[in-house]
Design a protein around this motif. Structure first.
Motif, PDB file in Angstrom:
ATOM      1  N   ARG A 134      12.444  -7.370 -59.040  1.00  0.00           N
ATOM      2  CA  ARG A 134      11.305  -8.031 -59.623  1.00  0.00           C
ATOM      3  C   ARG A 134       9.682  -7.674 -59.045  1.00  0.00           C
ATOM      4  N   VAL A 135      10.053  -7.387 -57.824  1.00  0.00           N
ATOM      5  CA  VAL A 135       8.806  -7.089 -56.909  1.00  0.00           C
ATOM      6  C   VAL A 135       9.278  -5.945 -56.014  1.00  0.00           C
ATOM      7  N   ASN A 136       8.072  -4.823 -56.081  1.00  0.00           N
ATOM      8  CA  ASN A 136       8.224  -3.576 -55.295  1.00  0.00           C
ATOM      9  C   ASN A 136       7.152  -3.300 -54.550  1.00  0.00           C
ATOM     10  N   VAL A 137       7.201  -3.545 -52.958  1.00  0.00           N
ATOM     11  CA  VAL A 137       6.120  -3.702 -52.288  1.00  0.00           C
ATOM     12  C   VAL A 137       6.023  -2.273 -51.480  1.00  0.00           C
ATOM     13  N   THR A 138       5.002  -1.634 -51.497  1.00  0.00           N
ATOM     14  CA  THR A 138       4.602  -0.500 -50.595  1.00  0.00           C
ATOM     15  C   THR A 138       3.436  -0.716 -49.412  1.00  0.00           C
ATOM     16  N   SER A 139       3.414   0.220 -48.784  1.00  0.00           N
ATOM     17  CA  SER A 139       2.115  -0.226 -47.727  1.00  0.00           C
ATOM     18  C   SER A 139       0.744  -0.180 -48.250  1.00  0.00           C
ATOM     19  N   GLU A 140       0.759   0.248 -49.286  1.00  0.00           N
ATOM     20  CA  GLU A 140      -0.596   0.225 -50.092  1.00  0.00           C
ATOM     21  C   GLU A 140      -1.051  -1.193 -50.518  1.00  0.00           C
ATOM     22  N   GLN A 141      -0.021  -1.881 -50.588  1.00  0.00           N
ATOM     23  CA  GLN A 141      -0.352  -3.516 -50.700  1.00  0.00           C
ATOM     24  C   GLN A 141      -0.525  -4.432 -49.604  1.00  0.00           C
ATOM     25  N   THR A 142      -0.079  -3.565 -48.436  1.00  0.00           N
ATOM     26  CA  THR A 142      -0.532  -4.396 -47.080  1.00  0.00           C
ATOM     27  C   THR A 142      -1.558  -3.711 -46.299  1.00  0.00           C
ATOM     28  N   ASN A 143      -2.465  -3.116 -46.647  1.00  0.00           N
ATOM     29  CA  ASN A 143      -3.607  -2.273 -45.867  1.00  0.00           C
ATOM     30  C   ASN A 143      -2.927  -1.288 -44.873  1.00  0.00           C
ATOM     31  N   GLY A 144      -2.093  -0.706 -45.641  1.00  0.00           N
ATOM     32  CA  GLY A 144      -1.566   0.589 -44.914  1.00  0.00           C
ATOM     33  C   GLY A 144      -0.421   0.234 -43.881  1.00  0.00           C
ATOM     34  N   VAL A 145       0.055  -1.078 -43.534  1.00  0.00           N
ATOM     35  CA  VAL A 145       0.915  -1.494 -42.560  1.00  0.00           C
ATOM     36  C   VAL A 145       2.434  -1.530 -43.292  1.00  0.00           C
ATOM     37  N   GLY A 146       3.238  -0.556 -42.638  1.00  0.00           N
ATOM     38  CA  GLY A 146       4.431  -0.203 -43.151  1.00  0.00           C
ATOM     39  C   GLY A 146       5.696  -0.834 -42.155  1.00  0.00           C
ATOM     40  N   ARG A 147       6.816  -0.555 -42.498  1.00  0.00           N
ATOM     41  CA  ARG A 147       7.898  -0.849 -41.352  1.00  0.00           C
ATOM     42  C   ARG A 147       7.516  -0.143 -40.108  1.00  0.00           C
ATOM     43  N   PRO A 148       8.073  -0.817 -38.852  1.00  0.00           N
ATOM     44  CA  PRO A 148       8.723  -1.767 -38.786  1.00  0.00           C
ATOM     45  C   PRO A 148       8.181  -3.104 -38.699  1.00  0.00           C
ATOM     46  N   ALA A 149       6.711  -3.312 -39.055  1.00  0.00           N
ATOM     47  CA  ALA A 149       6.022  -4.559 -39.034  1.00  0.00           C
ATOM     48  C   ALA A 149       6.572  -5.259 -40.189  1.00  0.00           C
ATOM     49  N   ALA A 150       6.227  -6.565 -40.371  1.00  0.00           N
ATOM     50  CA  ALA A 150       6.714  -7.481 -41.272  1.00  0.00           C
ATOM     51  C   ALA A 150       6.048  -7.492 -42.528  1.00  0.00           C
ATOM     52  N   ALA A 151       4.701  -7.048 -42.569  1.00  0.00           N
ATOM     53  CA  ALA A 151       3.949  -7.206 -43.576  1.00  0.00           C
ATOM     54  C   ALA A 151       4.506  -7.049 -45.065  1.00  0.00           C
ATOM     55  N   MET A 152       5.271  -5.829 -45.314  1.00  0.00           N
ATOM     56  CA  MET A 152       5.634  -5.617 -46.572  1.00  0.00           C
ATOM     57  C   MET A 152       6.768  -6.755 -47.005  1.00  0.00           C
ATOM     58  N   LEU A 153       7.512  -6.878 -46.181  1.00  0.00           N
ATOM     59  CA  LEU A 153       8.684  -7.840 -46.132  1.00  0.00           C
ATOM     60  C   LEU A 153       8.072  -9.355 -46.659  1.00  0.00           C
ATOM     61  N   ALA A 154       7.217  -9.813 -45.789  1.00  0.00           N
ATOM     62  CA  ALA A 154       6.443 -11.047 -45.970  1.00  0.00           C
ATOM     63  C   ALA A 154       5.897 -11.047 -47.190  1.00  0.00           C
ATOM     64  N   HIS A 155       5.036 -10.016 -47.588  1.00  0.00           N
ATOM     65  CA  HIS A 155       4.566  -9.993 -48.731  1.00  0.00           C
ATOM     66  C   HIS A 155       5.430 -10.127 -50.112  1.00  0.00           C
ATOM     67  N   ALA A 156       6.616  -9.499 -50.026  1.00  0.00           N
ATOM     68  CA  ALA A 156       7.516  -9.513 -51.054  1.00  0.00           C
ATOM     69  C   ALA A 156       8.165 -11.020 -51.100  1.00  0.00           C
ATOM     70  N   CYS A 157       8.222 -11.646 -49.970  1.00  0.00           N
ATOM     71  CA  CYS A 157       8.694 -12.973 -49.969  1.00  0.00           C
ATOM     72  C   CYS A 157       7.697 -13.733 -50.746  1.00  0.00           C
ATOM     73  N   ASP A 158       6.577 -13.727 -50.492  1.00  0.00           N
ATOM     74  CA  ASP A 158       5.191 -14.097 -50.912  1.00  0.00           C
ATOM     75  C   ASP A 158       5.473 -14.119 -52.506  1.00  0.00           C
ATOM     76  N   LEU A 159       5.511 -13.065 -52.893  1.00  0.00           N
ATOM     77  CA  LEU A 159       5.376 -12.709 -54.277  1.00  0.00           C
ATOM     78  C   LEU A 159       6.710 -13.464 -55.010  1.00  0.00           C
ATOM     79  N   LEU A 160       7.578 -13.451 -54.396  1.00  0.00           N
ATOM     80  CA  LEU A 160       8.819 -14.169 -55.030  1.00  0.00           C
ATOM     81  C   LEU A 160       8.896 -15.680 -54.634  1.00  0.00           C
TER      82      LEU A 160
END
Length: 264
Positions: A145-171
Motif C-alpha cells: 500500500r505504501v513504499n517509502v524511500t529516503s527521498e521522502q524523508t529528506n535523505g534520511v535512510g536506515r538505520p534511522a527511524a525516519a522511513m519506517l515512521a513515515h510508512a506508519c504515518d501513511l498507514l
C-alpha cells in the motif's frame, strides 16, 4: 495488542533471493573505477540508502588506499556521484531479472489480504528503482500500500527511524509496537528498534546469508544448519524481536501474536 500492519524490506526479504542484484551493480560500478570489491565489503552495510552505502564503501581504508594509488588523491564528492550514477544505471538494468518473489511470499500476501492487514515497504531503493520493481512485483500479486524511500524523508535512510515512521504515518498506525518490520539485514533490525516497531529478521535468502537459492540448495544439511545459525547469531547480536527461517513462517507468527494480544 494486535498486529496492525507489516512493513517489509525489498531485496533479500520479499524478492531477489540472497539480494544479488545490488552486489552485481556495486561490483561493476567500482570495477569501472579500478576498485575490486569483495562481496563482504559490500554486504557489511547493505540495507542503507544506496548513495549512503557508496559513501561508506568509499570510506573503507583499503578503497581509499587503492584510490590514492590510482588517482594520487582521495575520492571526492564528484567521484562518489559518478560511481552512484554508474551503479544506479547498472541496477536499473538488472532489477527486472531479480524481482521474483521469494519462497513463501505468495502465502504471506494471501494471509495479509484475507486478514485485511495493510502492508508496505521501506527500502534502500530510490523512486526510479521502485518504478521498475513495483510493476514486476504487482504481476506476482505483491502490491504494498505504501513504499517509502529516503527521498521522502529528506535523505534520511536506515538505520534511522525516519522511513519506517513515515510508512506508519501513511498507514495511519499510531501504535508502533503493533507494527512488524520484516527485513534481512542488520540495518533493517536497527531501523525497527529506532522506530519503536517489532523487528523480524529473515534467515533464508537474506543478505546476511548471501547465497543464491541454488547455492543454498547445494549445501549439505549440516552446512545449511550452520549457515542459518550464523545468520541467527547476527540477528541475536542486535536483539531482533523475532527470527524466522523463511517467509512461510510469518503468518503463524502474526496469528500467535494476535492471540497473545487478545489475552492481555
Amino acid at each position: 495488542m494486535s498486529i496492525q500492519a507489516v512493513i517489509f524490506d525489498w531485496a533479500g526479504t520479499t524478492i531477489d533471493y540472497g539480494s544479488q542484484a545490488p552486489i552485481f551493480a556495486f561490483q561493476q560500478a567500482f570495477k569501472t573505477a579500478g576498485i575490486d570489491l569483495t562481496v563482504a565489503e559490500i554486504r557489511r552495510d547493505m540495507g542503507l540508502d544506496k548513495a549512503q552505502h557508496i559513501r561508506k564503501i568509499m570510506a573503507l581504508p583499503d578503497v581509499q588506499t587503492t584510490w590514492q594509488q590510482l588517482y594520487h588523491r582521495l575520492p571526492t564528492a564528484t567521484d562518489r556521484d559518478q560511481i552512484y550514477h554508474d551503479f544506479k544505471q547498472r541496477l536499473l538494468t538488472e532489477l527486472p531479472n531479480f524481482a521474483q518473489l521469494k519462497p513463501g511470499m505468495a502465502a504471506v500476501i494471501t494471509y495479509l489480504t484475507d486478514n485485511q492487514l495493510p502492508y508496505g515497504t521501506t527500502s534502500g531503493y530510490d523512486a526510479d528503482m521502485l518504478k521498475i520493481v513495483l510493476p514486476v512485483a504487482a504481476e506476482q500479486g505483491y502490491q504494498p500500500r505504501v513504499n517509502v524511500t529516503s527521498e521522502q524523508t529528506n535523505g534520511v535512510g536506515r538505520p534511522a527511524a525516519a522511513m519506517l515512521a513515515h510508512a506508519c504515518d501513511l498507514l495511519g498506525i499510531t501504535d508502533r509496537q503493533a507494527v512488524l518490520k520484516v527485513g534481512d539485514s542488520i540495518n533493517d533490525i536497527l531501523e525497527a528498534k529506532n522506530a519503536g516497531c517489532l523487528s523480524v529478521g529473515m534467515v533464508d535468502g537474506s543478505n546476511l546469508m548471501g547465497l543464491t537459492e541454488a547455492e543454498f540448495a547445494a549445501l549439505t544439511p549440516v552446512e545449511q544448519a550452520n549457515a542459518r545459525q550464523m545468520v541467527s547469531d547476527q540477528y541475536h547480536g542486535v536483539q531482533a524481536d523475532f527470527i524466522l527461517t523463511s517467509m512461510a513462517e510469518l503468518p503463524a507468527l502474526i496469528t500467535t501474536l494476535n492471540r497473545e494480544g487478545e489475552k492481555l
